[in-house]
Enzyme design. Structure first.
Site, PDB file in Angstrom:
ATOM      1  N   ARG A 183     152.397  26.064 -47.348  1.00  0.00           N
ATOM      2  CA  ARG A 183     151.714  27.314 -47.666  1.00  0.00           C
ATOM      3  C   ARG A 183     151.964  28.432 -46.646  1.00  0.00           C
ATOM      4  NH1 ARG A 183     145.784  26.946 -48.501  1.00  0.00           N
ATOM      5  NH2 ARG A 183     145.685  24.868 -47.603  1.00  0.00           N
ATOM      6  N   THR A 232     147.922  10.601 -42.750  1.00  0.00           N
ATOM      7  CA  THR A 232     147.492  10.725 -41.344  1.00  0.00           C
ATOM      8  C   THR A 232     147.425   9.363 -40.654  1.00  0.00           C
ATOM      9  OG1 THR A 232     145.230  10.831 -42.221  1.00  0.00           O
ATOM     10  CG2 THR A 232     146.239  12.907 -41.563  1.00  0.00           C
ATOM     11  N   TYR A 271     166.240  58.190 -15.460  1.00  0.00           N
ATOM     12  CA  TYR A 271     166.560  56.768 -15.427  1.00  0.00           C
ATOM     13  C   TYR A 271     166.825  56.358 -13.995  1.00  0.00           C
ATOM     14  CZ  TYR A 271     168.956  52.360 -15.755  1.00  0.00           C
ATOM     15  OH  TYR A 271     169.297  51.050 -15.569  1.00  0.00           O
TER      16      TYR A 271
END
Ligand code: UD1
Ligand code: CA
Length: 453
Positions: free
Chosen positions: A13, A77, A362
């Site tokens: 799912r 399980t 920079y």
């Protein structure tokens, strides 16, 4: 104690190629949270049962203290725990956790372990408003647990039971082996249910006890993206309230995300929509403006980080001012009272006490001394296409706007660099450096106009 974490399921799912237990919660795999909690209980054996995406799971959470058992087919399980048995120490109890239940607190597990001791079978249960889908805890007239019945196997009467099996159990290990071996799969799902072990334990004269968590969310699992998002919010709310309890000011506890650890000193305040990743430390009196993303950083006392600042690794001293729209990258080290302003990127560079780069610059692979003023549009040209080189600017240098420093280059203390200069060569102490250019003005110039067709 042994700990077995079940993580073989596919998680259909989730609708994702990523194994379910690797989906991130607070920036880390669900399973990593379970392993962390397991570790706090100091197990002697820690076994993860893997199946779907086993290689990816191993790679993501592999560690010297974690062993893996493979369950090729997800037969239930009970079958999953059976795969771990050869790796367990039979002389101590085994705690079973789920890899997709990430937020169980160690204190809750300790309560279950204490209730069960070495001899009893313990089940973590919780009473919920809607028990649909869960295994129900069936008790006798005296309140003793008789069995656990799965939703699909339950009678109408059993389905009305609101006390459910969280799935987290602890069992004596020596007897577990025989109990698991005797399981049958003659049930609605054709699976070997771990829950059926309860009846085996009772038959063997082993007492079955239960314990409950402090909060229901501790036992919630993730089966879908909706549940993942809900648990993420639970976790973030917990983190936010812990910060509030510790004295941190949060403009809105529902609008902060901590994906890692955030340590705060006294009187820290954090505005809305900030994300903290990795290990972040904010010292006393730090204030963070809205919409900042801060990863792996240590921010010194009294520093102000203004809106939309992005830090991906860096350290600041005290009373630094950062942003709005500043960016620090790994290896940025800012001295006390330094300023880094809008659209300034600092990478692998040290800025000294009171050094300022306020606009559009920079600064990479550089050592910037104390009180250096970096003008707008300054660029350290640190990369020659193959290698990086260092720029060294000593104390009290003034860098005019739109300067390029072509590394490797050293500018000695007190130098003034005129606006628009490209510095290729080292500059000596106190000198003024500029590129000779001419300004030319001409009269009578007519701008082109758009031709009509
Ligand atoms: C299980 C319990 C149920 C409990 C519920 C709590 C059983 C028979 N039922 O049901 O009583 O209320 O959890 O959420 O135990 N897994 C494996 N291998 C397998 C099967 C599962 O590793 O063969 C792992 C899954 O990846 C998951 C966990 O075990 O992490 C639970 O599996 P799941 O199928 O979600 O169990 P439920 O049917 O929800
Ligand atoms: Ca489940």
């Amino acid at each position: 104690m042994n700990i077995v974490i079940l993580a073989a399921g596919m998680g259909k799912r989730m609708r994702s190629a990523l194994p379910k237990v690797l989906h991130p919660l607070a920036g880390r795999p669900l399973l990593a949270h379970v392993i962390d909690t397991a570790r706090t209980l100091s197990p002697t054996r820690l076994v993860v049962v893997v199946g779907h995406g086993a290689d990816k799971v191993r790679e993501a959470v592999g560690a010297p203290d974690v062993q893996f058992a493979v369950q090729d087919k997800q037969l239930g399980t009970g079958h999953a725990v059976q795969q771990a048995l050869p790796l367990l120490d039979p002389s101590v109890p085994t705690l079973v956790l789920y890899g997709d239940v990430p937020l169980t607190r160690a204190s809750t597990l300790t309560r279950l372990l204490d209730a069960a001791g070495a001899e009893r079978y313990g089940v973590l249960t919780v009473t919920v408003d809607d028990p649909t889908g869960y295994g129900r805890i069936v008790r006798d007239a005296n309140g003793a647990v008789r069995k656990i019945v799965e939703q699909k196997d339950a009678s109408d009467e059993e389905r009305r039971i609101a006390e459910i099996n969280t799935g987290i159990v602890v069992s004596p290990t020596r007897t577990l082996e025989a109990w698991l071996a005797s399981l049958k799969n003659d049930n609605a799902q054709g699976e070997f249910y771990l829950t059926d072990v309860v009846e085996r334990a009772i038959e063997a004269g082993v007492e079955v006890v239960t314990a409950q968590p402090d909060a229901e969310w501790e036992t919630l699992g993730v089966n879908s993206k909706v549940q993942l998002a809900e648990l993420e919010r639970v976790h973030q709310r917990n983190v936010a309230y812990a910060l509030l309890d510790a004295g941190v000011t949060l403009a809105d506890p529902a609008r902060i995300d901590v994906r890692g650890t955030l340590e705060c000193g006294a009187d820290v305040s954090i505005d809305v929509n900030c994300v903290f990743e990795g290990r972040v430390t904010l010292a006393d009196n730090v204030s963070i403006g809205p919409n900042c993303v801060i990863r792996d950083a240590s921010i010194g006392a009294g520093t102000r980080v203004d809106a939309y600042t992005h830090i991906e690794g860096g350290t600041t001293g005290a009373k630094v001012v950062l942003g709005p729209y500043a960016r620090l990258r790994p290896g940025a080290v800012l001295g006390d009272e330094a300023h880094v302003g809008n659209f300034v990127e600092v990478k692998n560079a040290v800025m000294g006490h009171g050094a300022k780069a306020n606009h559009l610059s920079y600064i990479g692979d550089s050592d910037i001394g104390a009180r250096v003023n970096v003008g707008a549009g300054t660029i350290t040209c640190n990369y020659d296409g193959a290698n990086k080189h260092r720029t060294v600017i000593e104390d009290d240098v003034f860098i005019g706007s739109d300067t390029q420093l072509v590394a490797p280059v050293r500018v000695a203390r007190g130098v003034t660099i005129a606006a628009g200069t490209t510095v290729w060569k080292d500059v000596g102490e106190g000198e003024l450096v500029l590129n000779e250019k001419r300004q030319v003005s001409k009269t009578g110039y007519v701008r082109p106009t758009k031709k009509k067709v």
